[in-house]
Motif scaffolding. Structure first.
Motif, PDB file in Angstrom:
ATOM      1  N   PHE A   1       0.812  -1.209   0.000  1.00  0.00           N
ATOM      2  CA  PHE A   1       0.000   0.000   0.000  1.00  0.00           C
ATOM      3  C   PHE A   1       0.852   1.269   0.000  1.00  0.00           C
ATOM      4  CE2 PHE A   1      -3.497  -2.775   1.500  1.00  0.00           C
ATOM      5  CZ  PHE A   1      -4.426  -2.419   0.535  1.00  0.00           C
ATOM      6  N   GLY A   2       2.151   1.105   0.236  1.00  0.00           N
ATOM      7  CA  GLY A   2       3.090   2.204   0.071  1.00  0.00           C
ATOM      8  C   GLY A   2       2.722   3.457   0.841  1.00  0.00           C
ATOM      9  N   ARG A   3       2.600   4.564   0.126  1.00  0.00           N
ATOM     10  CA  ARG A   3       2.408   5.860   0.774  1.00  0.00           C
ATOM     11  C   ARG A   3       0.937   6.268   0.899  1.00  0.00           C
ATOM     12  NH1 ARG A   3       6.299   9.314   1.504  1.00  0.00           N
ATOM     13  NH2 ARG A   3       5.048  11.117   0.882  1.00  0.00           N
ATOM     14  N   ALA A   4       0.041   5.337   0.817  1.00  0.00           N
ATOM     15  CA  ALA A   4      -1.388   5.653   0.984  1.00  0.00           C
ATOM     16  C   ALA A   4      -1.634   6.276   2.354  1.00  0.00           C
ATOM     17  CB  ALA A   4      -2.231   4.393   0.818  1.00  0.00           C
ATOM     18  N   ARG A   5      -2.507   7.278   2.395  1.00  0.00           N
ATOM     19  CA  ARG A   5      -2.764   7.998   3.641  1.00  0.00           C
ATOM     20  C   ARG A   5      -3.280   7.060   4.742  1.00  0.00           C
ATOM     21  NH1 ARG A   5      -3.666  13.265   4.868  1.00  0.00           N
ATOM     22  NH2 ARG A   5      -3.664  13.841   2.673  1.00  0.00           N
ATOM     23  N   ALA A   6      -4.146   6.146   4.361  1.00  0.00           N
ATOM     24  CA  ALA A   6      -4.766   5.243   5.345  1.00  0.00           C
ATOM     25  C   ALA A   6      -4.148   3.857   5.290  1.00  0.00           C
ATOM     26  CB  ALA A   6      -6.269   5.171   5.099  1.00  0.00           C
ATOM     27  N   ALA A   7      -2.840   3.791   5.009  1.00  0.00           N
ATOM     28  CA  ALA A   7      -2.185   2.495   4.780  1.00  0.00           C
ATOM     29  C   ALA A   7      -2.320   1.548   5.975  1.00  0.00           C
ATOM     30  CB  ALA A   7      -0.702   2.711   4.456  1.00  0.00           C
ATOM     31  N   ARG A   8      -2.168   2.053   7.179  1.00  0.00           N
ATOM     32  CA  ARG A   8      -2.204   1.164   8.351  1.00  0.00           C
ATOM     33  C   ARG A   8      -3.602   0.614   8.627  1.00  0.00           C
ATOM     34  NH1 ARG A   8       2.642   3.151  12.355  1.00  0.00           N
ATOM     35  NH2 ARG A   8       3.857   4.217  10.750  1.00  0.00           N
ATOM     36  N   PRO A   9      -4.651   1.436   8.629  1.00  0.00           N
ATOM     37  CA  PRO A   9      -5.994   0.849   8.792  1.00  0.00           C
ATOM     38  C   PRO A   9      -6.375  -0.083   7.647  1.00  0.00           C
ATOM     39  CG  PRO A   9      -6.045   3.208   9.217  1.00  0.00           C
ATOM     40  CD  PRO A   9      -4.703   2.907   8.647  1.00  0.00           C
ATOM     41  N   ILE A  10      -5.993   0.284   6.414  1.00  0.00           N
ATOM     42  CA  ILE A  10      -6.294  -0.583   5.270  1.00  0.00           C
ATOM     43  C   ILE A  10      -5.595  -1.919   5.438  1.00  0.00           C
ATOM     44  CG2 ILE A  10      -5.959  -0.896   2.786  1.00  0.00           C
ATOM     45  CD1 ILE A  10      -6.269   2.146   2.490  1.00  0.00           C
ATOM     46  N   THR A  11      -4.349  -1.878   5.899  1.00  0.00           N
ATOM     47  CA  THR A  11      -3.604  -3.109   6.126  1.00  0.00           C
ATOM     48  C   THR A  11      -4.278  -3.969   7.190  1.00  0.00           C
ATOM     49  OG1 THR A  11      -1.511  -2.056   5.521  1.00  0.00           O
ATOM     50  CG2 THR A  11      -1.367  -4.048   6.874  1.00  0.00           C
ATOM     51  N   THR A  12      -4.837  -3.327   8.217  1.00  0.00           N
ATOM     52  CA  THR A  12      -5.547  -4.069   9.263  1.00  0.00           C
ATOM     53  C   THR A  12      -6.713  -4.854   8.683  1.00  0.00           C
ATOM     54  OG1 THR A  12      -4.951  -2.355  10.876  1.00  0.00           O
ATOM     55  CG2 THR A  12      -6.707  -3.880  11.497  1.00  0.00           C
ATOM     56  N   ILE A  13      -7.492  -4.197   7.813  1.00  0.00           N
ATOM     57  CA  ILE A  13      -8.641  -4.868   7.192  1.00  0.00           C
ATOM     58  C   ILE A  13      -8.177  -5.966   6.244  1.00  0.00           C
ATOM     59  CG2 ILE A  13     -10.537  -4.553   5.549  1.00  0.00           C
ATOM     60  CD1 ILE A  13     -11.258  -3.675   8.287  1.00  0.00           C
ATOM     61  N   ALA A  14      -7.241  -5.634   5.356  1.00  0.00           N
ATOM     62  CA  ALA A  14      -6.781  -6.612   4.362  1.00  0.00           C
ATOM     63  C   ALA A  14      -6.127  -7.814   5.030  1.00  0.00           C
ATOM     64  CB  ALA A  14      -5.812  -5.944   3.390  1.00  0.00           C
ATOM     65  N   ALA A  15      -5.306  -7.565   6.049  1.00  0.00           N
ATOM     66  CA  ALA A  15      -4.630  -8.663   6.742  1.00  0.00           C
ATOM     67  C   ALA A  15      -5.632  -9.507   7.525  1.00  0.00           C
ATOM     68  CB  ALA A  15      -3.557  -8.105   7.683  1.00  0.00           C
ATOM     69  N   SER A  16      -6.667  -8.881   8.078  1.00  0.00           N
ATOM     70  CA  SER A  16      -7.693  -9.633   8.793  1.00  0.00           C
ATOM     71  C   SER A  16      -8.466 -10.540   7.838  1.00  0.00           C
ATOM     72  CB  SER A  16      -8.659  -8.679   9.506  1.00  0.00           C
ATOM     73  OG  SER A  16      -8.004  -7.951  10.520  1.00  0.00           O
ATOM     74  N   GLU A  17      -8.775 -10.004   6.641  1.00  0.00           N
ATOM     75  CA  GLU A  17      -9.436 -10.824   5.617  1.00  0.00           C
ATOM     76  C   GLU A  17      -8.545 -12.012   5.267  1.00  0.00           C
ATOM     77  OE1 GLU A  17     -12.265 -10.317   3.502  1.00  0.00           O
ATOM     78  OE2 GLU A  17     -12.840  -8.222   3.762  1.00  0.00           O
ATOM     79  N   PHE A  18      -7.264 -11.735   5.067  1.00  0.00           N
ATOM     80  CA  PHE A  18      -6.337 -12.778   4.647  1.00  0.00           C
ATOM     81  C   PHE A  18      -6.128 -13.796   5.751  1.00  0.00           C
ATOM     82  CE2 PHE A  18      -3.729 -13.389   0.903  1.00  0.00           C
ATOM     83  CZ  PHE A  18      -2.952 -14.462   1.276  1.00  0.00           C
ATOM     84  N   PHE A  19      -5.954 -13.312   6.985  1.00  0.00           N
ATOM     85  CA  PHE A  19      -5.749 -14.244   8.095  1.00  0.00           C
ATOM     86  C   PHE A  19      -7.017 -15.026   8.387  1.00  0.00           C
ATOM     87  CE2 PHE A  19      -5.141 -15.585  12.519  1.00  0.00           C
ATOM     88  CZ  PHE A  19      -3.868 -16.130  12.427  1.00  0.00           C
ATOM     89  N   GLY A  20      -8.173 -14.419   8.129  1.00  0.00           N
ATOM     90  CA  GLY A  20      -9.429 -15.148   8.258  1.00  0.00           C
ATOM     91  C   GLY A  20      -9.492 -16.318   7.302  1.00  0.00           C
ATOM     92  N   ALA A  21      -8.858 -16.164   6.124  1.00  0.00           N
ATOM     93  CA  ALA A  21      -8.804 -17.249   5.152  1.00  0.00           C
ATOM     94  C   ALA A  21      -7.814 -18.328   5.561  1.00  0.00           C
ATOM     95  CB  ALA A  21      -8.414 -16.700   3.777  1.00  0.00           C
ATOM     96  N   VAL A  22      -7.082 -18.097   6.630  1.00  0.00           N
ATOM     97  CA  VAL A  22      -6.151 -19.101   7.160  1.00  0.00           C
ATOM     98  C   VAL A  22      -6.747 -19.776   8.392  1.00  0.00           C
ATOM     99  CG1 VAL A  22      -3.889 -19.462   8.216  1.00  0.00           C
ATOM    100  CG2 VAL A  22      -4.124 -17.900   6.281  1.00  0.00           C
ATOM    101  N   SER A  23      -7.298 -18.964   9.305  1.00  0.00           N
ATOM    102  CA  SER A  23      -7.720 -19.505  10.597  1.00  0.00           C
ATOM    103  C   SER A  23      -9.205 -19.829  10.677  1.00  0.00           C
ATOM    104  CB  SER A  23      -7.378 -18.511  11.715  1.00  0.00           C
ATOM    105  OG  SER A  23      -8.201 -17.365  11.630  1.00  0.00           O
ATOM    106  N   GLY A  24     -10.051 -19.016  10.020  1.00  0.00           N
ATOM    107  CA  GLY A  24     -11.494 -19.223  10.112  1.00  0.00           C
ATOM    108  C   GLY A  24     -12.068 -18.876  11.475  1.00  0.00           C
ATOM    109  N   SER A  25     -11.273 -18.235  12.332  1.00  0.00           N
ATOM    110  CA  SER A  25     -11.697 -17.936  13.699  1.00  0.00           C
ATOM    111  C   SER A  25     -11.630 -16.442  13.957  1.00  0.00           C
ATOM    112  CB  SER A  25     -10.814 -18.683  14.701  1.00  0.00           C
ATOM    113  OG  SER A  25     -11.046 -18.235  16.021  1.00  0.00           O
ATOM    114  N   SER A  26     -12.721 -15.854  14.438  1.00  0.00           N
ATOM    115  CA  SER A  26     -12.772 -14.425  14.691  1.00  0.00           C
ATOM    116  C   SER A  26     -11.890 -13.993  15.870  1.00  0.00           C
ATOM    117  CB  SER A  26     -14.223 -13.997  14.927  1.00  0.00           C
ATOM    118  OG  SER A  26     -14.318 -12.610  15.076  1.00  0.00           O
TER     119      SER A  26
END
Length: 426
Positions: free
Chosen positions: A87-112
């Motif tokens: 996401f590089g220099r995007a203004r909201a890079a850290r919150p966006i990363t939180t959402i994207a990583a949660s989606e991705f990790f959800g596809a690994v663990s299946g647990s909230s």
């Protein structure tokens, strides 16, 4: 005291005393069988074991193990580093990363709760360093973990498939677009919030640094590819994919990243076994209680009520959504989905609602319930992780709850959003 009164009074009393949910269900079932129903008491253990005798449930311990081993073996950290770099220099890079990583990790663990714990440890300090308020950071992390309950391989989908006798592969496919929509809706709010508070952009990374982080994360990023690719290519079933995910997790964390010792691996086995036992005892107890309710004619009575009152497709689904949201913030989602699926299925079938679509509706409702006050499970997970005040966490959750409720309405009344993905598996 009649049976209907007993089915209300006994659970209420046992919950007040402080019994765990599986004992509440078993005590109520035992009272109903021994005092009100002309059936032998040996039927209770037979129904309990029969409820567990489902091939799809074998996936539960394997996916729990795979998610746990990935969380402890450095996978979640590499996923976060990779997404943040992209996401590089995007203004909201850290919150966006939180959402994207949660989606991705959800596809690994299946647990909230596992997603909240894994992402929270990594992203909460990062969000605070980026200038985001405590309230916003806690609300984002706590709500983002809920998406894991919808994103395949969702444990809730597995349990619903076993209870409703529906294809787990179709349910997994049906959950992809709704899970992405939940993330996209949250993303729009994040972009608006980051612009409003004028959050600073991230530091620019060299192209070589980005490439290095992406290459280092490739084994971690391959996990959902192995799981979902294997299922939809026909190489193995969802249950078999869970076993493959566990083996792949060992290979990645132990032999590629080398961040997990044999002792830590044994600890993962132990903790996963305990969690599996907790889930399956609830499944077994819920099976008995659901049998008592079904035998007593509760689902049929509900169908007759819907028919007599002339409730429409739209209004009935709205009532079911409200009911499931309330249940989701009072009862753990595993108990809720196993307990209420057999009760609601006759109503859904009467209305002509596709059972795969309804599985997604249930999962989304219960995922939102997991971070809805006062008793959402993710709220307590965040409280334990960060030691923040419950009032601060709940205040931060309000905008995220509103956003996801709007997405829930869209998913509920536009079935094609769920059935489009499932259509590729049929």
């Amino acid at each position: 005291m009649s049976l209907s009164v007993a089915l209300i009074v006994v659970p209420a009393l046992t919950l007040i005393v402080g019994f765990p949910i599986y004992l509440v269900l078993l005590a109520t079932s035992a009272v109903a069988v021994l005092w009100y129903m002309n059936v032998p008491s040996m039927l209770i253990p037979q129904i309990m074991f029969g409820g567990l005798d489902k091939f799809a449930l074998l996936a539960v311990p394997f996916f729990i193990f795979a998610g746990d081993i990935m969380a402890r073996g450095g996978v979640s950290r590499r996923i976060v580093d990779c997404i943040l770099a992209l996401f590089g220099r995007a203004r909201a890079a850290r919150p966006i990363t939180t959402i994207a990583a949660s989606e991705f990790f959800g596809a690994v663990s299946g647990s909230s709760p596992a997603t909240v714990a894994a992402m929270g440890k990594l992203m909460y300090p990062s969000l605070r360093e980026g200038g985001y308020s405590e309230k916003f950071s806690l609300g984002l992390i706590t709500s983002a973990g809920g998406i894991a309950s919808v994103m395949p391989p969702s444990i809730l989908m597995i349990l619903y498939g076993a209870s409703a006798e529906q294809s787990v592969a179709e349910l997994f496919a049906a959950g992809v677009i709704p899970a992405l929509l939940l993330g996209f809706g949250t993303l729009l709010y994040i972009l608006w919030y980051s612009r409003r508070v004028n959050s600073p952009p991230e530091k620019k990374r060299l192209f070589s640094q980005v490439v290095k982080l992406v290459v280092n994360a490739l084994p971690a990023l391959g996990t959902p590819v192995v799981i979902l690719g294997g299922i939809y290519s026909g190489v193995f079933s969802p249950t078999e994919s869970a076993g493959v995910a566990g083996i792949y997790g060992i290979l990645v964390t132990k032999f590629i990243y080398r961040e997990l010792t044999w002792k830590e691996l044994w600890d993962v086995v132990h903790s996963s076994s305990r969690l599996t036992a907790q889930i399956l005892i609830v499944v077994a107890a819920s099976g008995v209680f659901s049998w008592v309710l079904t035998t007593s004619g509760v689902p049929q009575a509900l169908v007759q009520y819907v028919s007599a009152t002339g409730e429409t497709y739209w209004s009935t689904l709205l009532i079911i959504n409200i009911f499931l949201l309330i249940i989701g913030c009072l009862v753990d989602p595993i108990s809720a989905i196993v307990l209420f699926t057999p009760i609601l299925i006759p109503i859904v079938q009467y209305l002509g609602i596709d059972l795969i679509h309804f599985g997604v509706i249930m999962a989304v409702n219960l995922s939102i319930g997991m971070f809805t006050p006062p008793f959402g499970l993710n709220i307590f997970t965040s409280h334990a992780l960060f030691g923040a005040r419950m009032s601060t966490i709940c205040a931060g959750l309000v905008p995220f709850i509103i956003v996801q409720l709007l997405v829930l309405m869209l998913i509920t009344y536009v079935p094609v959003l769920s059935l489009f993905g499932a259509g590729f598996v049929k």
